[in-house]
Design an enzyme around this catalytic site. Structure first.
Site, short mmCIF file in Angstrom:
data_model
loop_
_atom_site.label_atom_id
_atom_site.label_comp_id
_atom_site.label_asym_id
_atom_site.label_seq_id
_atom_site.Cartn_x
_atom_site.Cartn_y
_atom_site.Cartn_z
N GLY A 12 0.85 -1.21 0.00
CA GLY A 12 0.00 0.00 0.00
C GLY A 12 0.87 1.24 0.00
CB ALA A 23 16.09 10.75 1.32
NE ARG A 73 -2.51 -4.41 -1.43
CZ ARG A 73 -2.02 -3.71 -0.43
NH1 ARG A 73 -0.90 -4.08 0.16
NH2 ARG A 73 -2.65 -2.64 0.04
CB CYS A 74 4.09 -8.57 -6.83
SG CYS A 74 4.94 -9.70 -7.94
CG ASP A 104 2.99 -6.29 7.47
OD1 ASP A 104 2.59 -5.64 6.49
OD2 ASP A 104 2.25 -7.06 8.12
CB THR A 127 2.71 0.52 5.80
OG1 THR A 127 1.32 0.26 6.09
CG2 THR A 127 3.52 0.19 7.04
CB ILE A 128 -1.23 4.49 6.40
CG1 ILE A 128 -2.19 3.35 6.02
CG2 ILE A 128 -0.95 5.41 5.22
CD1 ILE A 128 -3.63 3.81 5.75
CG ASP A 129 -1.65 -0.72 7.75
OD1 ASP A 129 -2.45 0.19 7.48
OD2 ASP A 129 -1.63 -1.81 7.14
CG ASP A 131 1.75 -3.12 9.86
OD1 ASP A 131 2.68 -2.45 9.34
OD2 ASP A 131 0.98 -3.83 9.19
NE ARG A 173 -2.51 -5.20 5.05
CZ ARG A 173 -3.00 -5.58 3.87
NH1 ARG A 173 -3.73 -6.65 3.78
NH2 ARG A 173 -2.75 -4.90 2.78
N GLY A 187 -10.83 12.39 20.68
CA GLY A 187 -11.75 12.35 21.83
C GLY A 187 -12.89 11.35 21.67
CD GLU A 189 -17.74 10.07 23.26
OE1 GLU A 189 -17.59 9.90 22.03
OE2 GLU A 189 -17.76 11.20 23.79
CE LYS A 215 -20.60 10.61 25.65
NZ LYS A 215 -19.89 11.86 25.85
NE ARG A 245 -28.13 8.14 9.49
CZ ARG A 245 -29.27 7.89 10.15
NH1 ARG A 245 -29.30 6.99 11.11
NH2 ARG A 245 -30.38 8.56 9.84
N1 LIG Z 1 5.13 -13.86 2.78
C1 LIG Z 1 5.62 -13.19 1.74
N2 LIG Z 1 6.60 -13.71 0.96
C2 LIG Z 1 7.09 -13.06 -0.09
N3 LIG Z 1 6.67 -11.87 -0.49
C3 LIG Z 1 5.69 -11.27 0.22
C4 LIG Z 1 5.11 -11.90 1.37
N4 LIG Z 1 4.16 -11.08 1.87
C5 LIG Z 1 4.13 -10.02 1.06
N5 LIG Z 1 5.04 -10.12 0.07
C6 LIG Z 1 5.26 -9.20 -1.05
O1 LIG Z 1 5.12 -7.86 -0.65
C7 LIG Z 1 4.01 -7.27 -1.35
C8 LIG Z 1 3.35 -6.25 -0.47
O2 LIG Z 1 2.87 -6.87 0.71
P1 LIG Z 1 1.52 -6.37 1.40
O3 LIG Z 1 1.36 -7.16 2.63
O4 LIG Z 1 0.42 -6.40 0.39
O5 LIG Z 1 1.77 -4.82 1.70
P2 LIG Z 1 2.76 -4.12 2.74
O6 LIG Z 1 4.14 -4.37 2.30
O7 LIG Z 1 2.41 -2.67 2.59
O8 LIG Z 1 2.45 -4.68 4.08
C9 LIG Z 1 3.13 -8.46 -1.71
O9 LIG Z 1 2.27 -8.16 -2.77
C10 LIG Z 1 4.20 -9.47 -2.10
O10 LIG Z 1 4.71 -9.21 -3.38
O1 LIG Z 2 -5.44 -0.78 -1.01
P1 LIG Z 2 -6.00 -2.13 -0.78
O2 LIG Z 2 -5.36 -3.16 -1.62
O3 LIG Z 2 -7.47 -2.10 -0.85
O4 LIG Z 2 -5.61 -2.57 0.70
C1 LIG Z 2 -6.15 -1.98 1.84
C2 LIG Z 2 -5.16 -2.19 2.95
O5 LIG Z 2 -4.00 -1.42 2.69
C3 LIG Z 2 -3.70 -0.59 3.80
O6 LIG Z 2 -4.23 0.70 3.55
C4 LIG Z 2 -2.22 -0.46 3.94
O7 LIG Z 2 -1.70 -1.73 4.24
P2 LIG Z 2 -0.34 -2.23 3.69
O8 LIG Z 2 0.68 -1.19 4.03
O9 LIG Z 2 -0.10 -3.54 4.37
O10 LIG Z 2 -0.43 -2.37 2.21
C5 LIG Z 2 -4.41 -1.27 4.98
O11 LIG Z 2 -4.64 -0.36 6.03
C6 LIG Z 2 -5.65 -1.79 4.31
O12 LIG Z 2 -6.16 -2.90 5.00
MG LIG Z 3 1.15 -4.43 5.62
#
Ligand SMILES: Nc1ncnc2c1ncn2[C@@H]1O[C@H](COP(=O)(O)OP(=O)(O)O)[C@@H](O)[C@H]1O
Ligand SMILES: O=P(O)(O)OC[C@H]1O[C@](O)(COP(=O)(O)O)[C@@H](O)[C@@H]1O
Ligand SMILES: [Mg+2]
Length: 320
Positions: A12, A23, A73-74, A104, A127-129, A131, A173, A187, A189, A215, A245
Site C-alpha cells: 500500500g 532521499a 501487490r505481487c 510488513d 505503510t500507514i498501518d 505495524d 489491517r 476524543g 468515546e 450525553k 450512523r
Molecule cells: N510472505 C511473503 N513472501 C514473499 N513476499 C511477500 C510476502 N508477503 C508479502 N510479500 C510481497 O510484498 C508485497 C506487499 O505486501 P503487502 O502485505 O500487500 O503490503 P505491505 O508491504 O504494505 O504490508 C506483496 O504483494 C508481495 O509481493
Molecule cells: O489498497 P488495498 O489493496 O485495498 O488494501 C487496503 C489495505 O491497505 C492498507 O491501507 C495499507 O496496508 P499495507 O501497508 O499492508 O499495504 C491497509 O490499512 C488496508 O487494510
Molecule cells: Mg502491511
C-alpha cells in the site's frame, strides 16, 4: 563500497514514500553511486520496469502523496522462482544492493530475497498501518492519522447536531495503531482495536446509560481489524435503539500531501538506508524509536508482531 543500488516502493502506498525514495536517490548520487528506480514494486522488478535515475527524476515530489515510482501487490514474489527472477534482473544490470520501501509484507519479501540470494538489502517501513516491529513509526502513519482526525472533527459536528452515535471504521489491517491514536486525539468515546477484546453488549449498555444522563452524542472508532464498522453500527442501533450512523473512511486515509513529520523522517530514513547499503551493510530496516533513528534486524522486523503501546491503551481508558 557498492557502486550501484536500486530502490522500489511496494504494498500500500503511503504519504512520505516519495520523500524516502528521493532521499535514497540523492544520497546515492551525492556519494557517487549509481541508483536505479524500479517502477511498480516487485511486479515491476519481474517485468524489468526500471531506469537509472538522476537528481532531477526526484524533483517536485517531496510534497506529493502516493509514490511516483508506483507500487503493487505481487503474488509471484511469494514464490522462490519469482524472487530468483527478480535477483537475476538486478544482477543483469550490475545492481549490487536493493532498498525496499514498504510495509510488513514487502519487508517479508525482502527478507526472503536476502536469505535466498545474499544480495544486500536495506528496508524502510513505508505503510500507514504503523505495524512494523522494532519501530514506533512507519512512513505515512502521521499523515494518515491527521486525515482521520480531520474526519473525526467533521463527524462530531453532525453527531452532536443530531444526538447520534457515529461509528467510524479506519484502516490498519491487523494493527490498531491508527484507530488508537486518532481515537485518543479525536476524543472518541470508544476505540475498538484488534489487540484488545471488547464486549459490545457492555458498550451498548453504557451508551444507553450515558444518553439517559444527557450525553449528546457518541463517537466509536473501529480499527478494520477489530470488526466491520457496518456490522458493529447495526448491532449498536438494534441493541440501544439510538440513532446510529456508520462511516467507512477508506482509501482517503492513504492519500494526501505528507505531514512535516512524515517528510522529515522519511528523508532521514532514506539517507540512512542509502548510506548503509552503499557501505555494504545488509538485512536491516531503519525505523524510529523514542524519537531517534534506529536500525532493526530485517528478519526480526518480520518475524515479530508489533504490540500497541500499553500507555496509549491505558490513556484511552482514562480519557473515556
Ligand atoms: N510472505 C511473503 N513472501 C514473499 N513476499 C511477500 C510476502 N508477503 C508479502 N510479500 C510481497 O510484498 C508485497 C506487499 O505486501 P503487502 O502485505 O500487500 O503490503 P505491505 O508491504 O504494505 O504490508 C506483496 O504483494 C508481495 O509481493
Ligand atoms: O489498497 P488495498 O489493496 O485495498 O488494501 C487496503 C489495505 O491497505 C492498507 O491501507 C495499507 O496496508 P499495507 O501497508 O499492508 O499495504 C491497509 O490499512 C488496508 O487494510
Ligand atoms: Mg502491511
Amino acid at each position: 563500497m557498492l557502486k550501484s543500488i536500486a530502490v522500489l516502493t511496494s504494498g500500500g502506498d503511503s504519504p512520505g514514500m516519495n520523500a524516502a525514495a528521493r532521499a535514497v536517490v540523492r544520497t546515492a548520487l551525492y556519494e557517487g553511486v549509481k541508483v536505479w528506480g524500479i517502477r511498480g514494486g516487485y511486479h515491476g522488478l519481474l517485468e524489468e520496469d526500471m531506469f537509472e535515475m538522476k537528481s532531477r527524476d526526484v524533483s517536485d515530489i517531496i510534497q506529493r502523496g502516493g509514490t511516483f515510482l508506483g507500487t503493487a501487490r505481487c503474488k509471484r514474489w511469494k514464490t522462490p522462482e519469482g524472487r530468483m527472477m527478480g535477483y537475476k534482473h538486478l544482477t543483469d544490470r550490475g545492481i549490487e544492493g536493493l532498498c525496499v520501501i514498504g510495509g510488513d509484507g514487502s519487508l517479508r519479501g525482502a527478507s526472503l530475497l536476502s536469505k535466498e540470494t545474499g544480495i544486500p538489502i536495506v528496508g524502510l517501513p513505508g505503510t500507514i498501518d504503523n505495524d512494523v516491529w522494532g519501530s514506533d513509526y512507519t512512513i505515512g502513519c502521521d499523515t494518515a492519522a491527521n486525515t482521520i482526525i480531520d474526519a473525526i472533527n467533521k463527524l462530531r459536528d453532525t453527531a452532536s447536531a443530531h444526538r447520534r452515535v457515529i461509528v467510524l471504521e479506519v484502516m490498519g489491517r491487523n494493527c490498531g495503531w491508527l484507530a488508537l491514536v486518532s481515537g485518543i486525539s479525536g476524543g472518541a468515546e470508544y476505540i475498538l482495536v484488534p489487540e484488545e477484546e471488547y464486549n459490545l453488549d457492555e458498550i451498548c449498555d453504557n451508551m444507553t446509560e450515558a444518553y439517559k444522563k444527557g450525553k449528546r452524542y457518541i463517537l466509536v472508532v473501529v480499527a478494520e481489524g477489530a470488526g466491520s464498522g457496518q456490522e458493529i453500527g447495526q448491532y449498536i442501533a438494534e441493541k440501544t435503539q439510538l440513532d446510529t450512523r456508520v462511516s467507512v473512511l477508506g482509501h482517503i486515509q492513504r492519500g494526501g500531501s505528507p505531514s512535516v513529520i512524515d517528510r522529515v523522517r522519511a528523508s532521514q530514513l532514506g539517507e540512512q538506508a542509502a548510506l548503509a547499503l552503499i557501505s555494504g551493510l545488509s538485512d536491516i530496516v531503519f525505523g524510529y524509536s523514542k524519537g531517534r533513528v534506529v536500525s532493526i534486524d530485517l528478519h526480526d522486523a518480520v518475524n515479530n508482531k508489533k504490540i500497541l503501546d500499553p500507555d496509549y491503551l491505558h490513556l484511552a481508558k482514562v480519557l473515556f
